[in-house]
Design an enzyme around this catalytic site. Structure first.
Site, PDB file in Angstrom:
ATOM      1  N   HIS A   1      -7.424   1.428  12.409  1.00  8.22           N
ATOM      2  CA  HIS A   1      -6.407   2.521  12.371  1.00  8.22           C
ATOM      3  C   HIS A   1      -6.155   3.010  10.815  1.00  8.22           C
ATOM      4  CE1 HIS A   1      -2.772   4.842  13.658  1.00  8.22           C
ATOM      5  NE2 HIS A   1      -2.219   4.401  12.560  1.00  8.22           N
ATOM      6  N   GLU A   2      -6.024   1.768   9.892  1.00 10.48           N
ATOM      7  CA  GLU A   2      -5.738   2.321   8.587  1.00 10.48           C
ATOM      8  C   GLU A   2      -6.989   3.155   8.117  1.00 10.48           C
ATOM      9  OE1 GLU A   2      -2.812   2.242   7.441  1.00 10.48           O
ATOM     10  OE2 GLU A   2      -2.231   1.518   9.421  1.00 10.48           O
TER      11      GLU A   2
ATOM     12  N   HIS B   1      -7.061   6.648   8.847  1.00  6.46           N
ATOM     13  CA  HIS B   1      -6.251   7.514   7.877  1.00  6.46           C
ATOM     14  C   HIS B   1      -7.135   7.861   6.711  1.00  6.46           C
ATOM     15  CE1 HIS B   1      -2.450   7.293  10.116  1.00  6.46           C
ATOM     16  NE2 HIS B   1      -2.465   6.091  10.000  1.00  6.46           N
TER      17      HIS B   1
ATOM     18  N   GLU C   1      -0.681  10.314  13.471  1.00  6.26           N
ATOM     19  CA  GLU C   1      -1.072   9.026  14.344  1.00  6.26           C
ATOM     20  C   GLU C   1      -1.986   9.063  15.343  1.00  6.26           C
ATOM     21  OE1 GLU C   1      -0.130   6.069  13.015  1.00  6.26           O
ATOM     22  OE2 GLU C   1       1.008   7.287  11.425  1.00  6.26           O
TER      23      GLU C   1
END
Length: 377
Positions: free
Chosen positions: A155-156, A159, A246
């Site tokens: 997930h990071e 980003h 997100e």
């Protein structure tokens, strides 16, 4: 599988970036106008070169420069006080090795890894796209299993692939300023409350303390107004891209690991261990995988009566009344007027902009992706 930036998110980021630049233009314009007024009052003759076009250009250039500085260094304010330590080697649970594998797979610069000695389980990304750092708390390493940990780190990494770090870091820097102003607001409020109560109880003290109370009250109102204005601007900026950011990172992580269910499980685990108090305003909450401020700071009023309520009778309307009816009058005032007013003020002062979509909505999106993946296979 190389990850490409989410196009919808890029448009929203541009809108948020324009808003952040506009806020800085407004602040610099006020400062420039004030400076020119002071200079004129002191008899300074303005050079011919300092005309309107020059001032406008200087303010705009200064605003863009400020945003660039916020985007580059704002993350330091967001994670200040977290006692970060660089991961040595692969780090605990091979976290650095996991990040390197995911970053290589996504075709993005490999982030460095920092460990925060915090029990709150979360992770966030700070820095620039060329030099990012993923911050992982020891609580996260303790809470998640291997598949969930890979999903959270993916997930990071998503980003970084979506190139959303500069604008969210700039917004987080503004949030950090608002954090500090709200801390000053609470301090001034305590000073003002104590001064008023001291003056009332001593009688003559209210006259002695009148000027300090007035000055403190004016400063409190100014600080509170500026802090709430920043809160409102942050709410608009975050509303433009925070939820889309997100969702896009969740989709990107699902593509990287090929297992949306693992990320859904990680979010469920993190949601179950979230603190009861919602303090999403904190700058680090803007950057984290879930809306969790670091460190969690207790509200001064949590679990306590408001200062006004502490000086009123703690009884109900059905309680005993004295012959003069004074007690019943105070209780009626407490229950019917003071308590609703205090509750309304608490709700107003406790309002926070949403930095993340709800965990339930994110999990539902991931379950949809999982069903599509299962159907495709």
């Amino acid at each position: 599988m190389a990850l490409s930036p989410d196009r919808r998110l890029q448009f929203r980021i541009l809108g948020a970036l324009a808003l952040v630049v506009g806020v800085n233009v407004g602040v610099l314009s006020v400062l420039a106008w004030s400076g020119l007024r002071v200079a004129a009052a002191s008899g300074w003759s303005r050079p011919a070169v300092v005309g309107v076009p020059f001032v406008v250009g200087a303010v705009l250039l200064g605003a863009v420069g400020l945003v660039a500085l916020q985007a580059r260094y704002g993350s330091r304010s967001a994670v200040a006080g977290l006692e970060l330590t660089a991961s040595e080697g692969d780090g605990p649970r091979n976290v650095a090795g996991r990040v390197q594998r995911l970053a290589t797979q996504a075709a993005v610069p490999v982030p460095s890894v920092a460990i925060a000695d915090r029990t709150e389980p979360t992770c966030l990304t700070v820095g620039s796209r060329r030099s990012p750092t993923i911050v992982v708390t020891r609580g996260l390493l303790a809470e998640l299993d291997d598949d969930e940990l890979d999903a959270a780190l993916a997930h990071e990494v998503a980003h970084i692939a979506n190139r959303d770090l500069p604008v969210v870091t700039a917004v987080a820097a503004t949030v950090a300023i608002g954090d500090r102003l709200l801390e000053r607001e609470r301090l001034l409020r305590r000073v003002l409350e104590n001064a008023v109560m001291l003056g009332l109880f001593t009688g003559v003290g209210i006259f002695i303390l009148a000027v300090p109370i007035l000055v403190t009250g004016v400063v409190y109102l100014v600080v509170s107004a500026v802090a709430r204005a920043l809160l409102g601007v942050n709410a608009i900026a975050l509303g433009l891209f925070a939820k889309t950011r997100e969702y896009a990172a969740d989709r990107g992580a699902s593509q990287l690991i090929g297992d949306p269910a693992a990320l859904a499980s990680a979010l469920e685990t993190l949601a179950d261990s979230r603190p009861k108090r919602d303090a999403r305003l904190h700058a680090s909450a803007t950057l984290g995988i879930v809306s969790r401020p670091l460190p969690v700071s207790a509200d001064d009023d949590d679990g306590e009566d408001h200062w006004v309520e502490r000086f009123l009778p703690p009884v109900s309307l059905e309680g005993p009344a004295d012959p003069r009816g004074l007690n019943r009058g105070l209780v009626w005032l407490h229950v019917r007027v003071v308590r609703p007013a205090v509750a309304a003020v608490r709700r107003l002062l406790g309002w926070r902009p949403a930095t993340h979509p709800s965990t339930e909505a994110r999990i539902e999106q991931l379950r949809t992706l999982e069903r599509r993946r299962a159907d495709a296979s």
